[in-house]
Scaffold this motif. Structure first.
Motif, mmCIF file in Angstrom:
data_model
loop_
_atom_site.group_PDB
_atom_site.id
_atom_site.type_symbol
_atom_site.label_atom_id
_atom_site.label_comp_id
_atom_site.label_asym_id
_atom_site.label_seq_id
_atom_site.Cartn_x
_atom_site.Cartn_y
_atom_site.Cartn_z
ATOM 1 N N SER A 1 0.800 -1.228 0.000
ATOM 2 C CA SER A 1 0.000 0.000 0.000
ATOM 3 C C SER A 1 0.831 1.276 0.000
ATOM 4 N N LEU A 2 2.173 1.164 0.107
ATOM 5 C CA LEU A 2 3.005 2.351 0.291
ATOM 6 C C LEU A 2 2.948 3.294 -0.911
ATOM 7 N N ASN A 3 2.952 2.742 -2.129
ATOM 8 C CA ASN A 3 2.894 3.609 -3.312
ATOM 9 C C ASN A 3 1.589 4.404 -3.351
ATOM 10 N N GLY A 4 0.490 3.710 -3.082
ATOM 11 C CA GLY A 4 -0.804 4.392 -3.052
ATOM 12 C C GLY A 4 -0.873 5.425 -1.950
ATOM 13 N N PHE A 5 -0.315 5.082 -0.798
ATOM 14 C CA PHE A 5 -0.296 6.023 0.326
ATOM 15 C C PHE A 5 0.524 7.256 -0.029
ATOM 16 N N ASN A 6 1.694 7.059 -0.652
ATOM 17 C CA ASN A 6 2.531 8.202 -1.056
ATOM 18 C C ASN A 6 1.798 9.128 -2.016
ATOM 19 N N GLU A 7 1.078 8.522 -2.955
ATOM 20 C CA GLU A 7 0.340 9.322 -3.937
ATOM 21 C C GLU A 7 -0.761 10.122 -3.250
ATOM 22 N N LEU A 8 -1.437 9.487 -2.305
ATOM 23 C CA LEU A 8 -2.527 10.149 -1.595
ATOM 24 C C LEU A 8 -2.010 11.232 -0.661
ATOM 25 N N ALA A 9 -0.923 10.924 0.066
ATOM 26 C CA ALA A 9 -0.382 11.860 1.066
ATOM 27 C C ALA A 9 0.620 12.843 0.472
ATOM 28 N N ARG A 10 0.925 12.691 -0.816
ATOM 29 C CA ARG A 10 1.922 13.526 -1.502
ATOM 30 C C ARG A 10 3.259 13.443 -0.766
ATOM 31 N N LYS A 11 3.739 12.224 -0.653
ATOM 32 C CA LYS A 11 5.000 11.955 0.025
ATOM 33 C C LYS A 11 5.876 11.084 -0.869
ATOM 34 N N GLU A 12 7.128 10.933 -0.455
ATOM 35 C CA GLU A 12 8.043 9.997 -1.117
ATOM 36 C C GLU A 12 8.684 9.127 -0.042
ATOM 37 N N ILE A 13 7.841 8.455 0.738
ATOM 38 C CA ILE A 13 8.306 7.603 1.823
ATOM 39 C C ILE A 13 8.712 6.248 1.260
ATOM 40 N N SER A 14 9.843 5.757 1.674
ATOM 41 C CA SER A 14 10.295 4.417 1.286
ATOM 42 C C SER A 14 10.424 3.560 2.546
ATOM 43 N N PHE A 15 10.314 2.251 2.368
ATOM 44 C CA PHE A 15 10.395 1.362 3.529
ATOM 45 C C PHE A 15 11.855 1.291 4.000
ATOM 46 N N PRO A 16 12.106 1.524 5.278
ATOM 47 C CA PRO A 16 13.493 1.635 5.772
ATOM 48 C C PRO A 16 14.147 0.286 6.047
ATOM 49 N N TRP A 17 14.370 -0.502 4.997
ATOM 50 C CA TRP A 17 14.939 -1.839 5.166
ATOM 51 C C TRP A 17 16.294 -1.804 5.873
ATOM 52 N N ALA B 1 -4.599 20.069 1.039
ATOM 53 C CA ALA B 1 -4.151 19.630 2.371
ATOM 54 C C ALA B 1 -5.303 19.040 3.159
ATOM 55 N N GLU B 2 -6.448 19.750 3.195
ATOM 56 C CA GLU B 2 -7.601 19.253 3.946
ATOM 57 C C GLU B 2 -8.153 17.974 3.329
ATOM 58 N N GLU B 3 -8.153 17.905 1.978
ATOM 59 C CA GLU B 3 -8.672 16.701 1.327
ATOM 60 C C GLU B 3 -7.789 15.496 1.612
ATOM 61 N N ARG B 4 -6.461 15.719 1.651
ATOM 62 C CA ARG B 4 -5.572 14.606 1.991
ATOM 63 C C ARG B 4 -5.840 14.117 3.408
ATOM 64 N N ILE B 5 -5.990 15.061 4.325
ATOM 65 C CA ILE B 5 -6.277 14.688 5.707
ATOM 66 C C ILE B 5 -7.613 13.964 5.783
ATOM 67 N N GLY B 6 -8.611 14.490 5.066
ATOM 68 C CA GLY B 6 -9.924 13.850 5.069
ATOM 69 C C GLY B 6 -9.893 12.451 4.484
ATOM 70 N N SER B 7 -9.173 12.286 3.364
ATOM 71 C CA SER B 7 -9.090 10.972 2.717
ATOM 72 C C SER B 7 -8.360 9.967 3.604
ATOM 73 N N LEU B 8 -7.237 10.402 4.173
ATOM 74 C CA LEU B 8 -6.493 9.503 5.063
ATOM 75 C C LEU B 8 -7.315 9.165 6.293
ATOM 76 N N SER B 9 -7.990 10.161 6.870
ATOM 77 C CA SER B 9 -8.839 9.902 8.038
ATOM 78 C C SER B 9 -9.950 8.927 7.682
ATOM 79 N N GLY B 10 -10.511 9.096 6.479
ATOM 80 C CA GLY B 10 -11.566 8.186 6.036
ATOM 81 C C GLY B 10 -11.076 6.754 5.914
ATOM 82 N N ILE B 11 -9.884 6.588 5.344
ATOM 83 C CA ILE B 11 -9.309 5.239 5.206
ATOM 84 C C ILE B 11 -9.045 4.634 6.572
ATOM 85 N N PHE B 12 -8.424 5.416 7.467
ATOM 86 C CA PHE B 12 -8.125 4.904 8.794
ATOM 87 C C PHE B 12 -9.406 4.610 9.574
ATOM 88 N N THR B 13 -10.438 5.426 9.372
ATOM 89 C CA THR B 13 -11.724 5.170 10.026
ATOM 90 C C THR B 13 -12.329 3.871 9.525
#
Length: 799
Positions: free
Chosen positions: A357-373, A669-681
């Protein structure tokens, strides 16, 4: 001994596959949410870690007061730099002036690209900790030099060595490439700085900047500092706070206060309210940390509930173990080892979920997070996370199960007691309290976003595009291009503006007018436009008239918005004048010819700012605004516009922006927070439902014979369903009544940050409660109806 614990734990997992899947699945989902939130929080907290001297870097901010309201921002006057260098040198290790980040066309041979960058002083490479890949570190020593990022150099030169090559900037002047530096990572300030040009070049190119060298009233620049090793930000701020006021008495009426904002606050604590720091993105860090914690708690509750619910199944096992000498501590270790094994499996599954899910999460959150192997600290924290979760999830079942008395168990007189199910009921109530609060919170966030989206914007943003015009070639060609675009059939109207439609780039003061109150300090949003601006944007003229090419006097005309009319205190503003209060070098007075409907150019969550639209007499524009032909498709129109554009500007890349998309970015910014909150909910509800599903199936299994007897005596499917469902429904109703006041308090506080906000209505909470009850009934009904439809002969055959 430990090996034996894990062997028994493994056998118990295999023996009860259904409950094991629910336990592992619920924990895995909870841990995956917590992991991905943890990675997001780490990315937020490590913002700007690229800079080794982060703890000593700051940006110079200033606060100014207009009519009792204090505004704060990073825009500073140019004379502040020499004032700090000359008067406060001991406080600083480095001082660096910078322009605002701006796009420029960069051309080399046939390559012509647009990239963002800055004009900076020569200390920039050291200040920004740039990693030089080619060329020299001191790449800004020569006035006609330029430093390029690695990606920009590759786009321009490919495999060719860029050092010493000459590039043309915005088709105006040539610069020699002296250095190529590694791209600054995404989660850092200046990550979009793809080129750096010497500050002296900036000053030499523009007359208005040279005129600002001794002008304390022109706040159009940025200043960054690195403080000396032997001081603190607080000490430096206390020393320089009044430097602007002391240097220029003319600005004293605005009470300017100079201070340093440390780099560690740029990203997370950059919001100010009436001159005071009030946080920023840090609130989202806390929000998601709380969400992650509670989602993990929900998953752990599932484990506790299912483990204690199945206590009677393991009562004899505990009794036999105790009767042959097992101590309570050994039993606790046994059950904790089972917990650890389940959590370990869940963690492995959670890592797989995060990876998927990390790629989708990055796209939604506008991030470039990678898994810290390869991050050892991550794995140490993960181990602690697994142990903590195992203890949290397994402690109560371990203590509960190990407390059974062997005599009662083996005699068959053991009873779980009248209130044995009370802890499970409390945990279910806690689960759904959190879930219902999440539902309400997410719903209100989305309501607030839609409330702002539905706010009238004051102009027609659909079918409107803007083209940046940051090159000398555009000067003097406004009428030509307007005629060419309209003649092409792709455009029905065109106008120019000094700011993009969705932003305010300039503010002005220093005006007088009839009826101006004594001591009034005006602050007006200033936009220079061509005569067809209102027509192009479909701005509504509510008083007076629009600009017209038929009136030469309109070159000194001005339109004001409705907010400005109220702000200036003018009942009948048309025909009145705004006069320059500069007695030494006054500009001609501006005649108000019309009032336009308020247009949202800043945040849609804030009140519209008082604005004036001035006729552009000197080609001082930055954008073409084009109203597309509604009778053709957007793609057809754009293709025609590009062809016309290239005919007249063959050496400039064709760029455009849809205004409605740019406006939509204001909600990002608010839509990203709303979308992430919705997914976590949704995941929190799913985890709660998994636990409820497991408990319902266990209760149905426990009461199999009772259900069989009831059916023989005539009970219907509805009777059995009602019997199994009502207890769980009662718990969820209790959860709703606990969650509603908590959610109201938290979300009402959150909404207070927005002057333009939705009003909390009772039906929002009622809908969330009905949704939670509906989800509960669906979850419970599957198992209840399944149990009710079983043949009673099968359940009673052993009696």
């Amino acid at each position: 001994m430990i090996k034996n614990y894990f062997k028994i734990a493994w056998r118990n997992l295999l023996k009860n596959k259904g409950y094991s899947i629910i336990n592992v699945g619920g924990l895995a989902l909870g841990m995956a949410v917590t992991l991905i939130i943890g990675l997001w929080i780490y990315d937020e907290l490590t913002y700007n870690n690229y800079y080794g001297n982060k703890d000593k870097i700051a940006q110079v901010f200033q606060s100014q007061t207009f009519n009792g309201q204090t505004g704060t921002g990073p825009a500073i006057p140019l004379p502040l730099e020499p004032a700090l260098r000359d008067g406060y040198a001991d406080y600083f290790k480095h001082i660096m002036m910078s322009s605002w980040t701006q796009d420029s066309y960069i051309k080399y041979k046939e390559s012509n690209i647009s990239r963002p960058g800055n004009y900076m002083q020569p200390i920039a490479p050291e200040f920004l900790n740039l990693e030089i890949l080619k060329g020299e570190k001191e790449g800004l020593r020569e006035i006609n030099s330029i430093m390029l990022s690695e990606s920009t150099a590759n786009a321009l030169f490919g495999d060719e060595d860029p050092i010493g090559k000459v590039v043309k900037i915005s088709n105006q002047y040539d610069l020699m490439v002296t250095s190529v530096y590694k791209d600054i990572p995404f989660n850092n300030a200046f990550h979009d700085t793809d080129y750096i040009i010497p500050w002296d070049n900036y000053v030499a190119r523009w007359e208005w900047i040279r005129e600002s060298l001794d002008n304390w009233g022109n706040n159009s620049f940025q200043l960054f500092v690195q403080i000396a090793d032997n001081t603190t930000f607080e000490n430096v701020t206390n020393a320089i706070i009044d430097v602007k006021k002391n240097a220029d008495e003319e600005v004293e009426e605005f009470n300017p206060r100079i201070f340093l904002l440390p780099m560690e606050d740029w990203h997370l604590r950059s919001n100010f309210e009436n001159g005071k720091q009030v946080g920023g993105r840090i609130k989202y860090v806390w929000l998601f940390a709380i969400i992650g914690f509670f989602v993990l708690i929900l998953a752990c509750i599932n484990f506790m509930n299912l483990s204690t619910a199945r206590s009677e199944k393991r009562a004899k096992e505990v009794g036999i173990r105790k009767s042959i000498g097992s101590q309570k501590g050994q039993l606790v270790y046994q059950f904790l080892s089972e917990s650890f094994l389940v959590v370990l499996f869940a963690f492995v599954v959670a890592v797989l979920i995060v990876l998927l899910s990390l790629n989708g999460f990055n796209e939604l959150a506008r991030k470039e997070i990678s898994f810290p192997w390869q991050n050892a600290n991550f794995w140490l924290i993960s181990l602690g996370f697994v142990l903590f979760t195992a203890l949290l999830a397994g402690s109560y079942p371990a203590l509960y199960l190990s407390s059974f008395r062997p005599v009662e168990v083996l005699k068959g007189t053991f009873q779980t007691g009248k209130y044995s199910g009370l802890p499970r009921k409390i945990l279910v109530v806690l689960q759904f309290t959190v879930s219902v609060a999440f539902i309400i919170g997410t719903f209100i966030v989305m309501q607030q976003i839609n409330h702002a989206k539905n706010r009238p914007v004051g102009y027609e943003k659909e079918g409107l595009i803007q083209i940046p015009t940051f090159a000398e070639e555009f000067s003097g060609k406004t009428d030509l291009m307007r005629n060419e675009f309209i003649k092409s059939g792709a455009v029905i109207e065109m106008a120019t503006s000094s700011s993009p439609t969705t932003r305010i780039w300039s503010n002005r003061s220093g005006f007088t007018w009839e009826g101006k109150p004594e001591g009034f300090q005006e602050d007006l949003a200033w936009t220079e436009v061509s005569s067809e601006y209102a027509k192009t944007l479909n701005l509504k003229i509510v008083e007076g008239r629009d600009f017209s090419r038929e009136f030469a006097s309109d070159s000194l005309g001005v339109l004001i918005n409705e907010t400005a009319k109220r702000y200036l205190g003018m009942e009948n503003p048309v025909g009145k004048f705004l006069k320059d209060s500069d007695e030494e070098d006054p500009n001609p007075p501006l005649k108000i010819i019309g009032v336009v409907e308020d247009m949202i150019a800043q945040s849609p969550y804030e009140p519209v700012k008082q604005g004036v639209y001035v006729y552009d007499r000197e080609d001082n524009f930055s954008y073409y605004n084009l109203r597309l032909n509604p009778n053709k498709s957007a793609s057809q129109n754009i293709a025609i516009i590009e062809r016309v554009f290239k005919q007249h500007f063959p050496d400039i890349p064709f760029q455009y922006e849809f205004v409605d998309e740019e406006y939509g970015e204001k909600f990002a910014a608010e839509e990203r927070i709303g979308s992430l909150s919705g997914i976590f909910t949704a995941l929190a509800i799913l985890i709660s439902c998994l636990g409820l599903f497991g408990l319902t199936s266990f209760v149905a299994e426990q009461r199999t014979k009772e259900i069989g007897v009831r059916k023989v005596l005539g009970a219907t499917v509805f009777n059995v369903w009602n019997m199994l469902s009502k207890d769980f429904l009662k718990l969820v109703i209790i959860s709703c009544f606990i969650a509603v006041p908590i959610a109201y308090y938290v979300m009402n506080g959150w909404l207070q940050e927005y002057p333009y906000r939705v009003i909390l209505k009772w039906w929002i909470f009622a809908l969330a409660m009905l949704g939670a009850m509906g989800i509960t009934l669906l979850t419970v009904s599957f198992q209840a109806i399944r149990a009710a439809k079983q043949n009673p002969v099968k359940s009673l055959r052993t009696e």
